[in-house]
Design an enzyme around this catalytic site. Structure first.
Site, PDB file in Angstrom:
ATOM      1  N   HIS A 146       0.822  -1.258  -0.103  1.00  0.00           N
ATOM      2  CA  HIS A 146      -0.079   0.056   0.107  1.00  0.00           C
ATOM      3  C   HIS A 146       1.077   0.998  -0.082  1.00  0.00           C
ATOM      4  O   HIS A 146       1.839   1.411   0.843  1.00  0.00           O
ATOM      5  CB  HIS A 146      -0.959  -0.123   1.105  1.00  0.00           C
TER       6      HIS A 146
ATOM      7  N   HIS B 263      -8.723   7.060  -1.704  1.00  0.00           N
ATOM      8  CA  HIS B 263      -7.670   6.826  -0.779  1.00  0.00           C
ATOM      9  C   HIS B 263      -6.332   6.800  -1.539  1.00  0.00           C
ATOM     10  O   HIS B 263      -5.710   7.703  -1.888  1.00  0.00           O
ATOM     11  CB  HIS B 263      -8.095   5.518  -0.134  1.00  0.00           C
TER      12      HIS B 263
END
Lengths: 232, 232, 232, 232
Positions: free
Chosen positions: D96, D172
């Site tokens: 991520h 995000h």
């Protein structure tokens, strides 16, 4: 020592310039160098990271794309290089990258318009963008056809490979060439910078005109041709 | 030792700043440094990579563009430098680059509007962009005419070369100058950053107004003039 | 040893982070660190290149902007720092830069809209952009007024300096602060990245909506507040 | 020696690639590596700067998100990793980041259209962008729900996690995965470059068409599947 040592060394050195010039991510690019007298070229092995390369790992291939020496598989784009070497007798090196800005123009399927002297120092025309091939060519001998697509589009535009040393392949990315591998790498950095400047120019002034003919001619002749006065 | 050693050293050091500051690709730029008492300047040799430069390779040229000392051919832009040194008596250094953002504005043939204090810290006006020359000037003594184009456009805009130390030449690229070569290099980095910020500013807000006069005046006077209080 | 050695060291280390983080060109930025018990702060000297800095060159200044220790002239922005330290009792460090993207938003005189969790991890509101001051304030005690402009605009927007640690000053550039100089530098890198992402977001989708409230709240509370669970 | 040493080492090495590849600012990213036989994965500790990491600092967590070994708190995104490992049986690593261009597309809540062969070399579809979750999911077990949001959106689009190894989470940022942590990091660099090229492509030609099917198929099969001929 291999009789191909000199082109292995040349191809190795030229390949190593690509990451230094910021033109490749991972293994997204390859350079080859030719030996005309032996009818072969040295090219990067496929998918090998630049930091693991060495002159010995370069693969020697003939102009039909057959491996002549080397234990690794050559670049997946090898047949495109082979076709160009076979038909363009005076080139000594070829480069293929996916450099960011040039690839964006290729994805947009647009020629890069000539907007300034940075461009005119290197070529007198827009940077050509060959259209994507038709489905049959893609499904067939793809990399081989890519070489012909490049040659045919240059011819269709009335351009000579000796005067225009760079092209975009639509939806794909740039190919460049030159008298040797070093010059071909130089051209790959040039097309990336030209592509970046042209993008910015259109953002700053959307309906910007192309460069006037006299300035195109002047700048190209400063660097090229019988009366050039750039360089030593 | 050559009586020109000090300007060779100055020009060398200043040239070497260009790649460090990210202002040049390959050999796309040059810096010169003047010695007024001897009526000459030292300038980068044409087409020589920065990593191969040394103070000894700088070429000494007079204000008519004739080589006085040095075995290499001087920059192809030498006559532009010569014209500016000849007519602008208080400048000590000149820089020409094809830095990306400033060149994009030059290709767009637009002055760079003054949008903020980063700009006003260095000049109180838009960065001028001289129009491309006419065909006759380009076909004639091109680099010599470029010098006059720069001088004439500044004059036409009512600007002084002592207050405005940077200009874009339309379709070409920026030229900057200053009291010495180091300051001229500083200005070449400044115009690139101003060009980049102005591009972004217009993208973020297309109809953005220019900076208000009081802020232009305040920031320029913080750094310049009798009551400046910036620096030591 | 100076009783200010600890803040000189803190300010020095924090200043040296600015070029490493790519937030300054030349000397376009400054950091200060406060000692509340002695009522002073250490700040970068004006116009001194980062490579020439040392802890000893930091200038000690009181909250009225008077130099207390040091032989160099303090940053031209010193009075802005002084005003903020005087009125905001819990901050320990302040940073001012002209970082490219944040400055472009300041030049556009726009708040940076909250578009994603990268932004919400740091503040729950748009990054405020204080309007440029009026002519009288600019012509008067400019840097002192800049401090009040920052304070007044935060108050007008109903924001607390303890929750919003960054602001743009219209036509000028960002200021950030924090519990110490290191945190203030962290915030200056954050506002630059937020500014860059917001610019790109609007280019990719011009009419993009702001972040939904629940996501703003969630991400901020992950990193801040009584139930935070980010970090050690 | 810990029986988890090999995944600690793998996760450490992969995490250290993120700053080298320019994919993270400060601590805005994390990588994990799984050991299927022991039912655990090693993940970056939360908020620890990359320069302070070591294999020993990696935290060992089971597929329900419980810490099994390690004195530091694991990444705040740990539950998302846990959910994906639990349900996707053949993946070995997850990444991520908040890389700039991919995050801008996530903030724009747009899939990244497939515009060229650089994209098609890695996946045959647009890069999916899962919509932001509803308020209840965000206010609940947020990171756990993020994992399900990713899985559900892939399923809804008829995509397999074995063929599509990257996704954007709306508002995000990107998540990527692969057969091991190194491959997941590779994919995180690929999605950033694809995102950057797609942004530029739309700027250069706003109504640009997506890539033709034959070219998508050809390039993907060059690198993947039974007849692939890329790499060694």
């Amino acid at each position: 020592m291999s009789s191909y040592q000199h082109i292995k060394e040349e191809a190795y050195q030229a390949n190593m310039q690509l990451p230094k010039l910021g033109l490749v991510l991972f293994t997204f690019g390859n350079v080859s160098a030719v030996d005309r007298s032996q009818g072969v070229f040295a090219i990067k092995p496929s998918g090998v990271p630049y930091e693991d390369l060495s002159p010995e790992k370069m693969v020697i291939v003939d102009f039909d794309g057959n491996t002549v020496e080397g234990s690794l598989r050559p670049s997946s784009d090898t047949k495109t290089h082979a076709v160009l070497y076979k038909h363009w007798e005076s080139i000594g090196g070829i480069v293929h990258t996916h450099s960011t800005y040039a690839t964006a123009w290729a994805q947009a399927q647009r020629d890069i318009p000539i907007y300034g002297t940075t461009h005119a120092d290197h070529l007198t025309t827009d940077v050509p963008c060959a259209p994507p091939m038709d489905d049959a060519m893609i499904q067939g001998n793809y990399e081989y056809e890519t070489g012909f697509q490049i040659m045919n589009y240059l011819q269709e535009k009335g351009m000579s490979y000796e005067e225009v040393e760079m092209i975009l392949v639509g939806n794909h990315a740039p190919f460049t060439w030159g008298k040797d591998a070093k010059k071909a790498v130089y051209n790959s950095a040039v097309v990336e910078e030209i592509a970046r400047m042209a993008f910015l120019t259109e953002q700053i002034r959307p309906q910007v005109p192309r460069l006037q003919d006299s300035l195109i001619k002047k700048h190209f002749e400063r660097k090229h041709g019988p009366d050039s006065y750039y360089g030593q």
